[in-house]
Design a protein around this motif. Structure first.
Motif, PDB file in Angstrom:
ATOM      1  N   UNK A   1       0.722  -1.079  -0.095  1.00  0.00           N
ATOM      2  CA  UNK A   1      -0.126  -0.067  -0.395  1.00  0.00           C
ATOM      3  C   UNK A   1       0.801   1.196   0.028  1.00  0.00           C
ATOM      4  N   UNK A   2       0.505   2.322  -0.653  1.00  0.00           N
ATOM      5  CA  UNK A   2       1.139   3.657  -0.764  1.00  0.00           C
ATOM      6  C   UNK A   2       1.041   4.068   0.622  1.00  0.00           C
ATOM      7  N   UNK A   3       0.162   4.107   1.251  1.00  0.00           N
ATOM      8  CA  UNK A   3      -0.042   4.595   2.736  1.00  0.00           C
ATOM      9  C   UNK A   3      -0.658   3.653   3.655  1.00  0.00           C
ATOM     10  N   UNK A   4      -0.074   3.333   4.721  1.00  0.00           N
ATOM     11  CA  UNK A   4      -0.598   2.348   5.702  1.00  0.00           C
ATOM     12  C   UNK A   4      -0.090   2.727   7.057  1.00  0.00           C
ATOM     13  N   UNK A   5      -1.066   2.403   8.034  1.00  0.00           N
ATOM     14  CA  UNK A   5      -0.758   2.561   9.458  1.00  0.00           C
ATOM     15  C   UNK A   5      -1.510   1.881  10.347  1.00  0.00           C
ATOM     16  N   UNK A   6      -1.058   1.686  11.543  1.00  0.00           N
ATOM     17  CA  UNK A   6      -2.177   1.069  12.687  1.00  0.00           C
ATOM     18  C   UNK A   6      -2.198   1.928  13.770  1.00  0.00           C
ATOM     19  N   UNK A   7      -3.554   2.038  14.083  1.00  0.00           N
ATOM     20  CA  UNK A   7      -3.637   2.921  15.171  1.00  0.00           C
ATOM     21  C   UNK A   7      -4.869   2.219  16.338  1.00  0.00           C
ATOM     22  N   UNK A   8      -4.621   2.356  17.616  1.00  0.00           N
ATOM     23  CA  UNK A   8      -5.356   1.856  18.470  1.00  0.00           C
ATOM     24  C   UNK A   8      -6.114   3.109  19.137  1.00  0.00           C
ATOM     25  N   UNK A   9      -7.313   3.298  18.936  1.00  0.00           N
ATOM     26  CA  UNK A   9      -8.093   4.233  19.359  1.00  0.00           C
ATOM     27  C   UNK A   9      -8.370   4.410  20.759  1.00  0.00           C
TER      28      UNK A   9
ATOM     29  N   UNK B   1      -4.429   3.049   1.969  1.00  0.00           N
ATOM     30  CA  UNK B   1      -5.141   3.502   0.779  1.00  0.00           C
ATOM     31  C   UNK B   1      -4.695   2.493  -0.230  1.00  0.00           C
ATOM     32  N   UNK B   2      -5.734   2.009  -1.020  1.00  0.00           N
ATOM     33  CA  UNK B   2      -5.776   0.986  -1.761  1.00  0.00           C
ATOM     34  C   UNK B   2      -5.520   1.641  -3.349  1.00  0.00           C
ATOM     35  N   UNK B   3      -4.615   0.884  -3.829  1.00  0.00           N
ATOM     36  CA  UNK B   3      -4.358   1.575  -5.326  1.00  0.00           C
ATOM     37  C   UNK B   3      -5.265   0.630  -6.442  1.00  0.00           C
TER      38      UNK B   3
END
Length: 141
Positions: free
Chosen positions: A119-127, A137-139
């Protein structure tokens, strides 16, 4: 603008077995399946030989839904009960960044937004409520 939420399973080295089980039990169709070795072969983070056949990323179609999964990377802890996360797919890098920033408010960034082999932009976050999201973001190819 399109946005989709999907469950994501983090397995403990048994991802192949999970895929085979869901193919039979849930009539799952494999849409994509790549080993960790294939996914990271040109990476700055070498994968130990014993983990190269682990599932790096897989996507299954079950009925009208998608299920994604991978095996945990070597050295990362695996906790029963925390292996299910929610993926948010967008088609726009700015929307991905906006959602990530909103969810990190009083939460915890697990992996900052970055480019990955998939993926061009990827991240992991816990709210702030303890729910973990993988945002990307999926291309369209």
């Amino acid at each position: 603008m399109s946005m989709q939420l999907s469950p994501y399973l983090m397995m403990n080295g048994n991802g192949k077995e999970v895929i085979q089980f869901y193919e039979k039990a849930l009539d799952a169709e494999i849409l994509f399946n790549q080993s960790l070795g294939e996914m990271c072969e040109n990476s700055d983070y070498p994968i130990p030989a014993e983990a190269k056949e682990f599932v790096g990323f897989a996507s299954l179609k079950i009925g009208d839904s998608n299920l994604m999964l991978s095996d945990q990377h070597p050295g990362q802890p695996h906790q029963i009960g925390n292996q299910v996360t929610i993926c948010i797919r967008t088609e726009n890098n700015e929307k991905t960044k906006q959602i990530f920033e909103a969810l990190q408010d009083n939460g915890q960034v697990i992996m900052p937004l970055q480019k990955t082999p998939i993926f061009p932009v990827y991240g992991i976050v816990t709210d702030k409520f303890g729910v973990t999201f993988q945002i990307y973001t999926e291309v369209q190819l």
